[in-house]
Scaffold this motif. Sequence first.
Motif, PDB file in Angstrom:
ATOM      1  N   LYS A  15       7.007  -2.327  -1.535  1.00 51.33           N
ATOM      2  CA  LYS A  15       7.862  -2.490  -0.363  1.00 51.33           C
ATOM      3  C   LYS A  15       7.532  -1.453   0.710  1.00 51.33           C
ATOM      4  O   LYS A  15       7.744  -1.702   1.897  1.00 51.33           O
ATOM      5  N   GLU A  16       7.069  -0.289   0.286  1.00 56.28           N
ATOM      6  CA  GLU A  16       6.700   0.780   1.208  1.00 56.28           C
ATOM      7  C   GLU A  16       5.310   1.292   0.843  1.00 56.28           C
ATOM      8  O   GLU A  16       5.023   1.522  -0.327  1.00 56.28           O
ATOM      9  N   ILE A  17       4.468   1.448   1.860  1.00 58.17           N
ATOM     10  CA  ILE A  17       3.128   1.980   1.656  1.00 58.17           C
ATOM     11  C   ILE A  17       3.136   3.430   2.109  1.00 58.17           C
ATOM     12  O   ILE A  17       3.249   3.734   3.297  1.00 58.17           O
ATOM     13  N   GLN A  18       3.030   4.341   1.130  1.00 63.78           N
ATOM     14  CA  GLN A  18       3.150   5.776   1.374  1.00 63.78           C
ATOM     15  C   GLN A  18       1.922   6.497   0.835  1.00 63.78           C
ATOM     16  O   GLN A  18       1.734   6.573  -0.381  1.00 63.78           O
ATOM     17  N   VAL A  26      -6.514   5.320   6.482  1.00 69.57           N
ATOM     18  CA  VAL A  26      -6.696   3.877   6.354  1.00 69.57           C
ATOM     19  C   VAL A  26      -7.244   3.520   4.981  1.00 69.57           C
ATOM     20  O   VAL A  26      -6.787   2.558   4.347  1.00 69.57           O
ATOM     21  N   ALA A  27      -8.198   4.292   4.478  1.00 70.75           N
ATOM     22  CA  ALA A  27      -8.754   4.019   3.154  1.00 70.75           C
ATOM     23  C   ALA A  27      -7.672   4.103   2.081  1.00 70.75           C
ATOM     24  O   ALA A  27      -7.585   3.225   1.206  1.00 70.75           O
ATOM     25  N   GLU A  28      -6.826   5.129   2.143  1.00 71.73           N
ATOM     26  CA  GLU A  28      -5.778   5.282   1.133  1.00 71.73           C
ATOM     27  C   GLU A  28      -4.717   4.198   1.275  1.00 71.73           C
ATOM     28  O   GLU A  28      -4.242   3.646   0.275  1.00 71.73           O
ATOM     29  N   VAL A  51       6.829  -5.460   4.244  1.00 64.91           N
ATOM     30  CA  VAL A  51       6.172  -4.245   3.756  1.00 64.91           C
ATOM     31  C   VAL A  51       6.227  -3.206   4.871  1.00 64.91           C
ATOM     32  O   VAL A  51       5.833  -3.483   6.008  1.00 64.91           O
ATOM     33  N   GLU A  52       6.715  -2.019   4.552  1.00 64.74           N
ATOM     34  CA  GLU A  52       6.838  -0.948   5.542  1.00 64.74           C
ATOM     35  C   GLU A  52       5.726   0.077   5.339  1.00 64.74           C
ATOM     36  O   GLU A  52       5.629   0.698   4.282  1.00 64.74           O
ATOM     37  N   LEU A  53       4.892   0.236   6.357  1.00 67.32           N
ATOM     38  CA  LEU A  53       3.833   1.247   6.351  1.00 67.32           C
ATOM     39  C   LEU A  53       4.403   2.530   6.954  1.00 67.32           C
ATOM     40  O   LEU A  53       4.945   2.512   8.063  1.00 67.32           O
TER      41      LEU A  53
END
Length: 254
Positions: free
Chosen positions: A220-223, A206-208, A178-180
């Motif tokens: 796969k990506e946290i955007q 951080v909350a979002e 997982v890519e942040l």
Amino acid sequence: MKISGNTIFIPGSTSGIGLALAVELNARGNTVIVGGRRTELLDRIAAEHPGIDTVRIDTADAASIESAAKEVLARHPDLNVLVTMAGIMRVEDWHSPESFLASAESVITTNVLGPIRLIAAFIEHLQTRPDATVVTVSSGLAFTPLKVTPSYNASKAAIHMLSESIRLQLADTTVKIVELEPPSVRTSLLPGQENSEHAMPLDEFVAEAVELLRTQPDAKEIQVERVKFLRYGEARGDYNQVVETLNASDPHGR
């Protein structure tokens, strides 16, 4: 990635996004281990957050990574999540090598070799866990360059492509990648950034991000919304305008 019931190691998390994420994930029912170089900060975190374990690690030092990995796994054999959080950002002038070479080498060592070495230290163990995740940390600047931070931009672009590639290789294992992808966030990554009006408040980021992890367990990506301006400029067809806007509006942003 499930949002609770994990054992999570976050090296490079004695401040900023890493620490805020560690505190939030611990509050959501995870066992969290924070890693960092400065023992006084680790001691303070342990005192202020009794549920969080701490381990000394210098992610720019291969021997320190190897030693810390052994310590973490000895104390937490059920570890199933690694967050490769550690990173540095430097303003550079590429007109002459004395102005950028040492900085560039340091950035690449920490931001690229560090995550590679961390993954190498834990990947065999993670493949033994039934539900494991490696969270890499890139940036909006992996996709749109900030003029004053060339090596940082390049390091985060490398992390993006590394994430894409090893996700393909590890598809036959239990390990998810997982890519942040943070935008500019109010931290001390660069001088003055913690007070920048162009940067996203840390608690809001951080909350979002954690809510996205909760509601999109297979992402796969946290955007967060704020990063999509940088992330999708090329896809939207307005890349040149995005580059111009970024570099005109915030000399210290990401």
